[in-house]
Motif scaffolding. Sequence first.
Motif, PDB file in Angstrom:
ATOM      1  N   ILE A  81      -1.549   3.947  -1.901  1.00  0.00           N
ATOM      2  CA  ILE A  81      -0.416   3.267  -2.536  1.00  0.00           C
ATOM      3  C   ILE A  81       0.676   4.314  -2.705  1.00  0.00           C
ATOM      4  O   ILE A  81       0.477   5.328  -3.383  1.00  0.00           O
ATOM      5  CB  ILE A  81      -0.797   2.672  -3.910  1.00  0.00           C
ATOM      6  CG1 ILE A  81      -1.953   1.679  -3.774  1.00  0.00           C
ATOM      7  CG2 ILE A  81       0.429   1.993  -4.539  1.00  0.00           C
ATOM      8  CD1 ILE A  81      -2.471   1.152  -5.097  1.00  0.00           C
ATOM      9  N   ASP A  82       1.812   4.080  -2.087  1.00  0.00           N
ATOM     10  CA  ASP A  82       2.898   5.058  -2.095  1.00  0.00           C
ATOM     11  C   ASP A  82       4.218   4.310  -1.993  1.00  0.00           C
ATOM     12  O   ASP A  82       4.262   3.185  -1.502  1.00  0.00           O
ATOM     13  CB  ASP A  82       2.736   6.018  -0.905  1.00  0.00           C
ATOM     14  CG  ASP A  82       3.396   7.370  -1.132  1.00  0.00           C
ATOM     15  OD1 ASP A  82       4.639   7.407  -1.313  1.00  0.00           O
ATOM     16  OD2 ASP A  82       2.687   8.385  -1.120  1.00  0.00           O
ATOM     17  N   ASP A  83       5.289   4.949  -2.439  1.00  0.00           N
ATOM     18  CA  ASP A  83       6.613   4.337  -2.337  1.00  0.00           C
ATOM     19  C   ASP A  83       7.403   4.854  -1.134  1.00  0.00           C
ATOM     20  O   ASP A  83       8.458   4.320  -0.828  1.00  0.00           O
ATOM     21  CB  ASP A  83       7.413   4.539  -3.630  1.00  0.00           C
ATOM     22  CG  ASP A  83       7.663   6.002  -3.936  1.00  0.00           C
ATOM     23  OD1 ASP A  83       6.698   6.799  -3.881  1.00  0.00           O
ATOM     24  OD2 ASP A  83       8.810   6.370  -4.239  1.00  0.00           O
TER      25      ASP A  83
ATOM     26  N   MET B 102       2.704  -0.388   0.149  1.00  0.00           N
ATOM     27  CA  MET B 102       3.988   0.141  -0.308  1.00  0.00           C
ATOM     28  C   MET B 102       4.315  -0.378  -1.702  1.00  0.00           C
ATOM     29  O   MET B 102       4.377  -1.586  -1.924  1.00  0.00           O
ATOM     30  CB  MET B 102       5.121  -0.234   0.642  1.00  0.00           C
ATOM     31  CG  MET B 102       6.429   0.419   0.231  1.00  0.00           C
ATOM     32  SD  MET B 102       7.868  -0.011   1.238  1.00  0.00           S
ATOM     33  CE  MET B 102       7.288   0.150   2.872  1.00  0.00           C
ATOM     34  N   PHE B 103       4.532   0.551  -2.621  1.00  0.00           N
ATOM     35  CA  PHE B 103       4.946   0.218  -3.978  1.00  0.00           C
ATOM     36  C   PHE B 103       6.469   0.171  -3.971  1.00  0.00           C
ATOM     37  O   PHE B 103       7.136   1.133  -3.579  1.00  0.00           O
ATOM     38  CB  PHE B 103       4.435   1.286  -4.956  1.00  0.00           C
ATOM     39  CG  PHE B 103       4.389   0.823  -6.380  1.00  0.00           C
ATOM     40  CD1 PHE B 103       3.243   0.229  -6.895  1.00  0.00           C
ATOM     41  CD2 PHE B 103       5.489   0.989  -7.215  1.00  0.00           C
ATOM     42  CE1 PHE B 103       3.193  -0.201  -8.222  1.00  0.00           C
ATOM     43  CE2 PHE B 103       5.449   0.567  -8.533  1.00  0.00           C
ATOM     44  CZ  PHE B 103       4.296  -0.030  -9.035  1.00  0.00           C
ATOM     45  N   THR B 104       7.030  -0.936  -4.391  1.00  0.00           N
ATOM     46  CA  THR B 104       8.479  -1.134  -4.326  1.00  0.00           C
ATOM     47  C   THR B 104       9.241  -0.096  -5.137  1.00  0.00           C
ATOM     48  O   THR B 104       8.903   0.195  -6.284  1.00  0.00           O
ATOM     49  CB  THR B 104       8.848  -2.548  -4.811  1.00  0.00           C
ATOM     50  OG1 THR B 104       8.277  -3.490  -3.912  1.00  0.00           O
ATOM     51  CG2 THR B 104      10.356  -2.757  -4.870  1.00  0.00           C
TER      52      THR B 104
ATOM     53  N   LEU C   4       2.315  -3.816   3.743  1.00  0.00           N
ATOM     54  CA  LEU C   4       2.008  -4.718   2.638  1.00  0.00           C
ATOM     55  C   LEU C   4       2.713  -4.151   1.406  1.00  0.00           C
ATOM     56  O   LEU C   4       2.569  -2.960   1.098  1.00  0.00           O
ATOM     57  CB  LEU C   4       0.493  -4.770   2.406  1.00  0.00           C
ATOM     58  CG  LEU C   4       0.026  -5.502   1.161  1.00  0.00           C
ATOM     59  CD1 LEU C   4       0.411  -6.980   1.225  1.00  0.00           C
ATOM     60  CD2 LEU C   4      -1.478  -5.349   0.989  1.00  0.00           C
ATOM     61  N   ARG C   5       3.492  -4.969   0.726  1.00  0.00           N
ATOM     62  CA  ARG C   5       4.300  -4.512  -0.411  1.00  0.00           C
ATOM     63  C   ARG C   5       3.758  -5.080  -1.717  1.00  0.00           C
ATOM     64  O   ARG C   5       3.386  -6.247  -1.787  1.00  0.00           O
ATOM     65  CB  ARG C   5       5.749  -4.966  -0.227  1.00  0.00           C
ATOM     66  CG  ARG C   5       6.672  -4.603  -1.392  1.00  0.00           C
ATOM     67  CD  ARG C   5       8.070  -5.151  -1.192  1.00  0.00           C
ATOM     68  NE  ARG C   5       8.752  -4.545  -0.061  1.00  0.00           N
ATOM     69  CZ  ARG C   5       9.398  -3.374  -0.114  1.00  0.00           C
ATOM     70  NH1 ARG C   5       9.455  -2.695  -1.238  1.00  0.00           N
ATOM     71  NH2 ARG C   5      10.000  -2.900   0.960  1.00  0.00           N
ATOM     72  N   VAL C   6       3.741  -4.229  -2.734  1.00  0.00           N
ATOM     73  CA  VAL C   6       3.490  -4.679  -4.103  1.00  0.00           C
ATOM     74  C   VAL C   6       4.683  -4.257  -4.942  1.00  0.00           C
ATOM     75  O   VAL C   6       5.222  -3.172  -4.763  1.00  0.00           O
ATOM     76  CB  VAL C   6       2.154  -4.139  -4.680  1.00  0.00           C
ATOM     77  CG1 VAL C   6       0.966  -4.718  -3.928  1.00  0.00           C
ATOM     78  CG2 VAL C   6       2.104  -2.620  -4.682  1.00  0.00           C
TER      79      VAL C   6
ATOM     80  N   GLU D 252       0.532  -6.803  -9.383  1.00  0.00           N
ATOM     81  CA  GLU D 252       0.370  -7.207  -7.982  1.00  0.00           C
ATOM     82  C   GLU D 252      -0.582  -6.268  -7.250  1.00  0.00           C
ATOM     83  O   GLU D 252      -1.407  -6.717  -6.437  1.00  0.00           O
ATOM     84  CB  GLU D 252       1.723  -7.233  -7.263  1.00  0.00           C
ATOM     85  CG  GLU D 252       2.594  -8.385  -7.644  1.00  0.00           C
ATOM     86  CD  GLU D 252       3.907  -8.419  -6.860  1.00  0.00           C
ATOM     87  OE1 GLU D 252       3.994  -7.792  -5.770  1.00  0.00           O
ATOM     88  OE2 GLU D 252       4.848  -9.081  -7.335  1.00  0.00           O
ATOM     89  N   ALA D 253      -0.479  -4.975  -7.505  1.00  0.00           N
ATOM     90  CA  ALA D 253      -1.362  -3.994  -6.850  1.00  0.00           C
ATOM     91  C   ALA D 253      -2.814  -4.265  -7.189  1.00  0.00           C
ATOM     92  O   ALA D 253      -3.691  -4.269  -6.303  1.00  0.00           O
ATOM     93  CB  ALA D 253      -0.963  -2.576  -7.243  1.00  0.00           C
TER      94      ALA D 253
END
Length: 177
Positions: free
Chosen positions: A132-134, A148-150, A161-163, A168-169
């Motif tokens: 999990i990274d931005d 992808m962390f928004t 895949l976006r959270v 959401e994650a």
Amino acid sequence: MKKKSIAIDMDGVLADVEAHLITYFERDFGITILREDIQGLTEEEAFHGREKVMSVLNSKDFFRTLPVIEDAVESLKLLQENFEVYIVSAATEFPLSLNEKIEWLAEHFPFINWQNIVLCGSKSIINTDYLIDDHPKNLDFCMGKPIMFTAFHNAKKENYLRVNNWKEAVAVLKEAV
């Protein structure tokens, strides 16, 4: 049965760097920046050039005083029930940040064992089931499943895949168990 593993970025995922940069820019440069005005911009575009951004990021205590992103603490506790959780931060770019990040994690995430904290230069060495990274540049090298962390700087990216938040994650990862 072996638990699946998750590598979780610190800055922009657990720690609200965006809010902190906005605060520092107002305090240090008298520049007011609104979150809604920087969506989709790079850090340099949003924060008036690389030189200013680097001066703030290299400030003593910048990383030590980062605010925690909403629901991050509770979410990591939940995830630890089913996953081996690692905190992974590309910290060596900012040498002052190394100790500050360790102190920050000890304060806000004391339940994360020191052996599960990886401070590195490149995340391309990380081999977990999930990352999990931005930053897309880190997700590009993910050996497992990238999430992808928004953040303001990835608002226009659609490769992963976006959270949008920790609720959401957790929901996405609960489905993976």
